[in-house]
Scaffold this motif. Structure first.
Motif, short mmCIF file in Angstrom:
data_model
loop_
_atom_site.label_atom_id
_atom_site.label_comp_id
_atom_site.label_asym_id
_atom_site.label_seq_id
_atom_site.Cartn_x
_atom_site.Cartn_y
_atom_site.Cartn_z
N THR A 28 0.89 -1.17 0.00
CA THR A 28 0.00 0.00 0.00
C THR A 28 0.93 1.22 0.00
OG1 THR A 28 -0.06 0.44 2.38
CG2 THR A 28 -1.58 -1.26 1.57
N HIS A 161 -9.45 2.47 2.27
CA HIS A 161 -9.27 1.45 1.24
C HIS A 161 -7.79 1.32 0.87
CE1 HIS A 161 -10.03 0.24 -3.17
NE2 HIS A 161 -10.01 -0.83 -2.41
N TRP A 164 -5.41 -1.03 2.87
CA TRP A 164 -5.77 -2.45 2.98
C TRP A 164 -4.62 -3.31 2.43
CZ3 TRP A 164 -11.10 -4.59 0.87
CH2 TRP A 164 -11.22 -5.93 1.22
N ARG A 167 -4.82 -6.81 -0.12
CA ARG A 167 -6.24 -6.82 -0.48
C ARG A 167 -6.56 -7.85 -1.55
NH1 ARG A 167 -8.84 -4.56 -4.68
NH2 ARG A 167 -11.07 -4.16 -4.41
N ALA A 184 -13.98 -7.75 5.83
CA ALA A 184 -13.13 -6.56 5.86
C ALA A 184 -14.00 -5.35 6.18
CB ALA A 184 -12.44 -6.38 4.52
N ALA A 196 -15.82 -4.79 1.14
CA ALA A 196 -15.59 -4.29 2.50
C ALA A 196 -16.83 -3.58 3.03
CB ALA A 196 -14.40 -3.33 2.51
#
Ligand SMILES: Cc1cc2nc3c(=O)[nH]c(=O)nc-3n(C[C@H](O)[C@H](O)[C@H](O)COP(=O)(O)OP(=O)(O)OC[C@H]3O[C@@H](n4cnc5c(N)ncnc54)[C@H](O)[C@@H]3O)c2cc1C
Length: 253
Positions: A28, A161, A164, A167, A184, A196
């Motif tokens: 991320t 988001h 995450w 993911r 999630a 999610a």
């Protein structure tokens, strides 16, 4: 059920050693994943961590713990996922300075409580806040290799988001693995996101995860920052999960 080759007992004495950085990927914008090859490695058990030590030119040292995110898979390498703490000492060094080919001082594996072996069975309930997902990812990946029939539910909470971690892998596992369910939730995301929920972990989310399991969890693993672990433990106890079956690991922060 197979026994994988590098499930190892705890070493009797923890010795600092060099580990070479063999790969770095951005999971991320704020989490980088580092694959390390320790010089002398006899394996680990899912859920364990290592200590990292940095030494400045003037001799000042900083030590931090990082969970192993990869499964014990016999590769002789381990994966750490490090969240950038802007005003921190160690995580900015990893994000800004460390490159493939560097060597890092490390010792481990460490931890005899927050671990899981396939022969312990399940069902498993895994509850992660932010980078608290890392050791639970190791358990999840190892379970998929060693005992995919063990029913498992993962609740994971991130702020946005974009925070995450892993993911795509988690969504793929939830779609492909018949005995794994993913819950999630994004606590500060204004817009709806596929796969999610929005909001913090609460009793309803915990009930939904429990309902996805064919029987009450044999073990519940909770990992994250102190306030997250406190809140998630309270919801778990309120849902009737016995105290003795809960294993928690706190990251500080
Ligand atoms: C067993 C164990 C396993 C861990 N595994 C991981 C892991 O897999 N990935 C990972 O990223 N971290 C993990 N941690 C946390 C890690 O050890 C460090 O605390 C973290 O990387 C911050 O170190 P730092 O030197 O960058 O910041 P520091 O110099 O220690 O802290 C700087 C400032 O940030 C605050 N702070 C510290 N930690 C956090 C946090 N997590 N969130 C918000 N603020 C914080 C401090 O209160 C301080 O004000 C683990 C901790 C433990 C005990």
């Amino acid at each position: 059920m197979s026994t994988l080759p590098d499930i190892a007992p705890q070493p009797e004495r923890l010795v600092w050693q060099e580990a070479t950085v063999v790969a770095i990927t951005a999971s991320t914008p704020r989490v980088k994943v580092f694959r390390l090859k320790p010089a002398d490695w006899h394996g680990f058990t899912a859920g364990q961590h290592v200590d990292i030590r940095l030494t400045a030119p003037d001799g000042y040292q900083a030590e931090r713990s990082y969970s192993i995110g990869s499964a014990p898979d016999g590769s002789g390498t381990i994966e750490l996922a490090i969240d950038l703490i802007d005003d921190g000492e160690v995580s900015p060094f990893f994000h800004e300075v460390v490159e493939v080919g560097d060597t890092i001082e490390m010792r481990g594996p460490i931890g005899g409580h927050f671990i899981w072996r396939a022969e312990e069975g399940g069902p498993l309930l895994l509850i992660a806040g932010g980078s608290g997902l890392v050791p639970l990812m190791s358990i999840l990946r190892y379970r998929a290799l060693a005992a995919p029939e063990i029913p498992t539910a993962l609740i994971c909470s991130f702020r946005h988001h974009a925070d995450w971690i892993w993911r795509d892998e988690l969504l793929r596992r939830a779609a492909e693995e018949p005995h794994f369910s993913l819950f999630a939730t994004l606590s500060r995301e204004p817009a709806p996101v596929e796969g999610a929920r929005r909001g913090r972990i609460d009793g309803a989310l915990l009930d939904a995860a429990l309902a996805s399991l064919p029987a009450p969890p044999k073990t519940t693993f909770i990992c994250g920052a102190n306030p997250f672990v406190a809140a998630a433990s309270t919801f778990a106890l309120d849902a009737g999960i016995p105290f003795a079956s809960i294993k928690a690991e706190r990251y500080g922060g």
